[in-house]
Design an enzyme around this catalytic site. Structure first.
Site, mmCIF file in Angstrom:
data_model
loop_
_atom_site.group_PDB
_atom_site.id
_atom_site.type_symbol
_atom_site.label_atom_id
_atom_site.label_comp_id
_atom_site.label_asym_id
_atom_site.label_seq_id
_atom_site.Cartn_x
_atom_site.Cartn_y
_atom_site.Cartn_z
ATOM 1 N N LYS A 163 -113.379 -31.955 25.569
ATOM 2 C CA LYS A 163 -113.351 -31.788 24.103
ATOM 3 C C LYS A 163 -112.542 -30.541 23.741
ATOM 4 C CE LYS A 163 -117.811 -29.411 24.261
ATOM 5 N NZ LYS A 163 -119.269 -29.643 24.248
ATOM 6 N N TYR B 202 -104.336 0.913 14.602
ATOM 7 C CA TYR B 202 -104.971 0.925 13.279
ATOM 8 C C TYR B 202 -106.324 1.611 13.334
ATOM 9 C CZ TYR B 202 -101.541 -2.427 11.501
ATOM 10 O OH TYR B 202 -100.387 -3.051 11.097
#
Ligand SMILES: *Cc1c(COP(=O)(O)O)cnc(C)c1O
Length: 356
Positions: free
Chosen positions: A35, A252
């Protein structure tokens, strides 16, 4: 030149991991669960790598069709069954097996006669409370299905919530055994964790998923200790370097500050590639074959690594984000998640190629 990032898929590793599942499964029917685009590895690669499986299991009908188009002639099981009446046409046309987990799916089977019998997996909710009939409703569901002429073999199925912890399946297995006592038909219970850790749950058919891709279903056991090999290696390169002085910041938010002079490398891989932004400073990563650590916040397209002890590394040096040297499960742990999520989340922009 495209960015240097790549996800390399080893068919040999995937095939090896299937053989490990087979070894644990004894003589049981082995479904290879593919899946979610074969847990991010590509449906067609799953079809090719798991050629030795008895069947392929997934839940997207388009993925099932792709398996047939890729030449898969053995069994295919839809783990969530059908979603609407017209899905039955696809089930019939492509010869699929379907899970039946709710009364509405039996209603659909009742009102739409099929030309040829469909084999079903009747799912019991053994405590996970996701899909499946409650034990009190299970036998009635079985009777309803048995009464339908176009329903073939009914396999009795459940799915464990806690197969990854010792004793975690005891209550569910007892409930399943009590509920199904006396009902004919094969039994199918085991996911990877149960295949590897609960021999009593092997039954007649097993549904390994994550182990096939080389990630451990257990928090306290490594994939290598289970004889599993990484199916995916995520690689990139250093595209820049910086020399830092003590107190210099990186990335950041300036979440990392150097305590002493150091050298860092900038890697062409970020959260837009599927690398988790939650990986904090210290997440393991390999540069030019040597283990080191990430530094500061992961950006969209880049992340930083510590090169202080790797003077030979520089622009163009190879980087392994996860794979043979850096187990995906270690990176997942650093991000507070599991290997499943990382491999499924590799972004479409990352070129994926088969290496063997
Ligand atoms: C995903 C899934 C599996 C495979 O689980 P793993 O933990 O990846 O081995 C098995 N059965 C069902 C019903 C599933 O949805």
């Amino acid at each position: 030149m495209p960015r240097p990032i790549q996800a390399r898929i080893s068919h040999a590793a995937l095939a090896h991991n299937l053989s490990v599942a087979r070894r644990h499964a004894g003589g049981a029917f082995v479904w290879a669960v593919i899946k979610a685009n074969a847990y991010g590895h590509g449906i067609e690669r799953g079809v090719a790598s798991f050629a030795a499986a008895d069947g392929l299991a997934m839940l997207d009908l388009n993925e099932a069709v792709r398996c047939r188009e890729a030449g898969w002639v053995k069994s295919i099981l839809l783990l969530e069954g059908i979603f609407e009446a017209r899905d039955l046409e696809i089930v019939e046309r492509y010869g699929l097996l379907m899970t039946v987990h709710c009364a509405q799916q039996i209603d659909l089977l009742q009102t739409h006669a099929l030309q040829r019998p469909v084999d079903v997996y009747l799912k019991m909710n053994s405590g996970m409370n996701r899909l499946g009939f409650k034990p009190a409703a299970y036998r009635n569901a079985w009777e309803r299905l048995r009464a339908l002429r176009h329903v073939g073999t009914i396999t009795l199925m459940t799915h464990f919530a806690d197969a990854d912890v010792a004793g975690g399946t005891d209550a569910a297995r007892t409930l399943f055994a009590q509920t199904t006592e006396g009902l004919p038909g094969p039994r199918a219970l085991a996911n990877s964790a149960a295949v590897l850790g609960v021999p009593e749950a092997i039954g007649d058919a097993v549904r390994p998923g994550i182990m096939l891709y080389g990630s451990s279903p257990f928090a306290d056991r490594t994939a290598a200790s289970l004889d599993l090999q990484p199916g995916m290696t995520l690689v990139s390169e250093i595209i820049g370097t910086q020399d830092l002085l003590a107190r210099d910041a990186v990335g950041y938010g300036s979440t990392f500050r150097a305590e002493k002079p150091m050298r860092i490398g900038i890697v062409a891989c970020g959260y837009a590639d599927g690398y988790p932004r939650h990986c904090a400073t210290g997440t393991p990563i390999a540069v030019a074959g040597a283990r080191t650590r990430t530094i500061g916040r992961v950006s969209m397209d880049m992340l930083a690594v510590d090169l202080t002890d790797l003077p030979q590394a520089g622009i163009g040096s190879s980087v392994e984000l996860w794979g043979a040297q850096i187990p995906i499960d270690e990176v997942a742990r650093a991000a507070g998640t599991i290997g499943y999520e990382l491999m499924c989340a590799v972004a479409p922009r990352v070129p994926m190629l088969s290496v063997d």
